[in-house]
Design an enzyme around this catalytic site. Structure first.
Site, PDB file in Angstrom:
ATOM      1  N   GLU A 160      38.808  36.186  29.698  1.00 51.08           N
ATOM      2  CA  GLU A 160      37.916  37.062  30.472  1.00 51.08           C
ATOM      3  C   GLU A 160      37.395  38.145  29.554  1.00 51.08           C
ATOM      4  OE1 GLU A 160      39.649  38.705  34.103  1.00 51.08           O
ATOM      5  OE2 GLU A 160      38.539  40.568  33.841  1.00 51.08           O
ATOM      6  N   GLU A 165      33.406  47.730  33.216  1.00 54.15           N
ATOM      7  CA  GLU A 165      34.134  48.002  34.450  1.00 54.15           C
ATOM      8  C   GLU A 165      34.093  49.509  34.658  1.00 54.15           C
ATOM      9  OE1 GLU A 165      37.867  45.562  35.669  1.00 54.15           O
ATOM     10  OE2 GLU A 165      38.005  46.007  33.532  1.00 54.15           O
TER      11      GLU A 165
END
Lengths: 278, 474
Positions: A160, A165
């Site tokens: 990932e 974020e």
């Protein structure tokens, strides 16, 4: 590790000769400051969604995750993902992903998660977006990627890459991370980037990675703030195969905690574009 | 006359030509011209007073509560030290002052007043902010109840709308009393205006974000209260009270209700109007809908000699100290109190009334020389059979305090046949009718309109009260 190279704003939308000229300058200045630096040359646009057509997002590029997943998509997230226009639409040149506070199929919030799984994936390249982020306690937007073999090679084995974020309660800071076997969840390889005298929910900012053989460079606007290489990860380097893109707006979950009485709903994330170069 | 006209026309044309040429010249220069402006000095107190800054304590405060401290400081060589007095300090009951720069400053380039602060103990500073200049305080900002600890901490008081502060005099102000009767000390350092760039997501509100509905009359007025909330870089939502002048108000019916720039809503005619507000382009949460019932008939102005009166609530007399006109008791639903002003006449308005107490126990009053209680009441609901208004007096007895076995109380009830909707009814009640054991430490006066049995249910919920006083019949 912290190579804060300064990129010229607007580089990415320049014509090829302009880009070439700029690259020459980069090569030159790069050599004068750091001989070991890898020069970026992902200049061929292979995916471009400018969200210029009002209505539903381009079905040739984007699919949806629907529902609550397992354990709130593995993170105890609180939202129910839908593809309704209340949660996702294209309007006035932007992709709008909106988190609503509403009772919906057992959840207290709804939102949306778009992904290019089965529609677009790629190994290496420049993956970039321009977003104005939402804000508030418990708001968790992300622009990220998963290994395209995830159905046969479960997370974290598939890998990932979190290009961006954001915790709504920390409006000046974003994080870039990689997760893989032996370095996932709380042990991911991560670094934050904090704006000075500005914040991510009041204007648009560019979030991107340059991903090549054995490195991932993370940048915000014109600042390259991190590079992750196999030497940095505490397990197998899995970033040498196709990855697809996800863009979503989660509510609650272990990463951000739950919204509280001061969290304002609805919250909308505005995506100006998604571009991928190789 | 004709000739003169022609001459003046010629002169006008001449002037016009000159003006055109002149303004043409000015246009070419205007790019280089800076308009005169007030200084943009950001610093208020770093290690000493910034240029133009003054210290002006509040009346009644401990005048020397503020000193410059060169021992304790966050940075540099000195800080501002505030010594909050103990209760009973003869030098002053509280610490409070303004720090104006009466030359005025242009603060429009900043988004917050910031400072570092610590205290000798954990405490809550009652009010702290800027925009207080002992004048109109048009752009007053107050951070209420600021928590402070013994560790140096940075505080941010956001400016509700910086574009308004092009000539601001009030650089800083505070007001703080003892904590649990005890004085303490706090320090402030690096006090300055800053452009943080992270003061964002404005959410202004009026009337605490509530959509208020008020029945009222021509001649009455209301004052808007406003707040501005910003999300700070820390993620904290910081709310400050913002003076009405930061807002732009709109009335849906200016013939009925109008708002001035100081936030005073004036009722001009019968009808309905909704007041809303905008702060720096953002619609404020909350509104005020006024339903004006038309002309208000005030009760008769009392004419009794003040020497024979002990007044609880009347504009005709000097009132005794009253603790409250709407004290909270268990089971009470009553809203309102002494908050209606019509043409300068203060009127108590109770809504959702079941029972309510006015208390005047600091000190209690001695009505042994008085013979009657006077009160004017107006019921605003339709009056039904079985409705009533009961008035109860409470005396705290020799200990002058509630309880202790020496309290006494008594009531007088007015039944529906003595009440009339929207009409002032004056009551003059002989004090002997209350049957009190003592009358030398009177402390409470109740209105009760909700019965406890089915035969007297009581439906009155809206009551106006005025001219509440005791008197001696000559």
């Amino acid at each position: 590790m912290n190579k804060r190279n300064r990129y010229k704003k607007g580089t990415l939308i320049m014509s090829f000769p302009g880009l070439l000229l700029l690259l020459l300058i980069f090569v030159h200045s790069g050599c004068s400051t750091d001989d070991t630096q890898t020069v970026v040359n992902f200049d061929e646009l292979v995916l471009q969604d400018e969200f210029d057509m009002d209505g539903v997002p381009d079905t040739a590029v984007w699919g949806y995750d629907i529902g609550r997943g397992v354990n709130g998509w593995g993170n105890n997230e609180l939202q129910y993902y839908t593809d309704r226009t209340e949660n996702v639409k294209v309007e006035n040149g932007f992709l709008l992903i909106t988190a609503q506070q509403e009772s919906f199929k057992g959840a207290s919030y709804t939102s949306a998660r778009l992904l290019t799984k089965g529609l677009f994936d790629q190994t290496y390249g420049r993956f970039e977006t321009r977003i104005r982020l939402p804000w508030g306690q418990g708001i968790w937007p992300a622009f990220w990627m998963l290994g395209a073999d995830i159905d046969t090679n479960p997370w974290p084995g598939a890998g990932e890459i979190d290009i961006m974020e954001f915790r709504g309660q920390e409006p000046t800071t974003v994080l870039g991370s990689v997760h893989g076997p032996g370095y996932s969840g709380g042990e991911s390889i991560t670094k934050s980037y904090t704006l000075e005298n500005d914040r991510f929910d009041t204007g648009f900012h560019v979030f991107g990675i340059e991903w090549g053989t054995e490195y991932v460079n993370f940048y915000v606007d014109d600042v390259l703030y991190n590079q992750i290489t196999p030497a940095d990860v505490t397990g197998e380097w899995v970033f040498d195969k196709p990855f697809f893109i996800l863009v979503n707006l989660a509510v609650g979950g272990t990463f951000v905690g739950s919204p509280n009485g001061e969290t304002v709903f609805p919250q909308t994330m505005l995506v100006d574009y998604v571009r991928v170069y190789k | 006359m004709k000739d003169i006209k022609i001459i003046s026309l010629k002169i006008a044309v001449l002037f016009g030509v000159i003006f055109t040429v002149t303004s043409g010249c000015e246009r070419s220069l205007s790019g280089d011209v800076d308009f005169a402006s007030f200084p943009v000095t950001a610093e208020v107190f770093i290690d000493g007073f910034s240029g133009g800054l003054e210290y002006r304590p509040f009346e009644g405060s401990k005048l020397d509560a503020f000193i410059v401290d060169d021992q304790e400081r966050y940075e540099g060589t000195a800080s501002m030290r505030f010594n909050v007095p103990n209760v009973g300090d003869p030098a002053g009951a509280f610490a409070g002052a303004i720090f104006p720069d009466n030359g005025g400053r242009n603060l429009s380039g900043y988004d917050a007043l910031t400072f570092w602060a610590r205290a000798s103990q954990g405490a809550t500073i009652n009010e702290i902010g800027f925009g207080n200049d002992f004048g109109e305080n048009k752009f007053l900002v107050t951070l209420p109840n600021m928590r402070i600890s013994t560790a140096w901490t940075k505080y941010i008081i956001p400016i509700p709308d910086p574009t308004r502060l092009t000539n601001e005099k009030g650089m800083f102000w505070y007001s703080e009393g003892p904590e649990n009767n005890n004085g303490y000390t706090f320090w402030i350092d690096e006090l300055k205006f800053e452009k943080l760039g992270t003061v964002a997501q404005p959410r202004p509100a009026i009337f605490n974000g509530e959509d208020r509905v008020e029945q009222t009359f021509i001649g009455s007025s209301f004052t808007v209260t406003g707040t501005q909330t910003f999300n700070l870089a820390s993620g904290l939502n910081q709310t400050v009270s913002a003076a009405p002048s930061y807002f732009t108000f709109t009335s849906t019916n200016p013939d009925v209700a109008r708002v001035n720039e100081l936030g005073v809503v004036s009722i001009l005619d019968q009808g309905t109007a909704k007041i809303t507000a905008v702060l720096a382009g953002v619609r404020a949460a909350g509104s005020l809908t006024v339903e004006s019932l038309g002309n208000f008939t005030p009760p008769l102005i009392p004419t009794r000699d003040a020497a024979n009166v002990i007044s609880i609530f009347s504009d005709a007399y000097t009132n005794v100290p009253v603790d409250f006109y709407n004290g909270f008791f268990g089971g009470q639903t009553t809203l309102g109190g002494a908050d209606l002003v019509i043409d300068g006449n203060n009127i108590i308005r109770y809504t959702e009334l079941n029972f309510v107490a006015t208390e005047f126990k600091n000190p209690t009053i001695d009505i042994t020389q008085m013979t009657h209680l006077h009160v004017d009441v107006q019921v605003e609901n339709p009056v039904n059979t079985g409705d009533f208004v009961t008035i109860e007096l409470g005396d705290f007895g020799a200990n002058a305090a509630f309880g202790g076995g020496d309290d006494s109380s008594g009531r007088v009830t007015f039944t529906s046949d003595t009440l009339k909707t929207r009409t002032w009814v004056p009551f003059d009640i002989p004090l002997t009718d209350f049957g009190l054991t003592n009358r030398s430490n009177l402390a409470q006066l109740f209105f009760i309109t909700e019965g406890t049995n089915d035969t007297q249910p009581g439906t009155i919920t809206d009551l106006l009260v005025d001219n509440m006083y005791f008197y001696r019949q000559e």
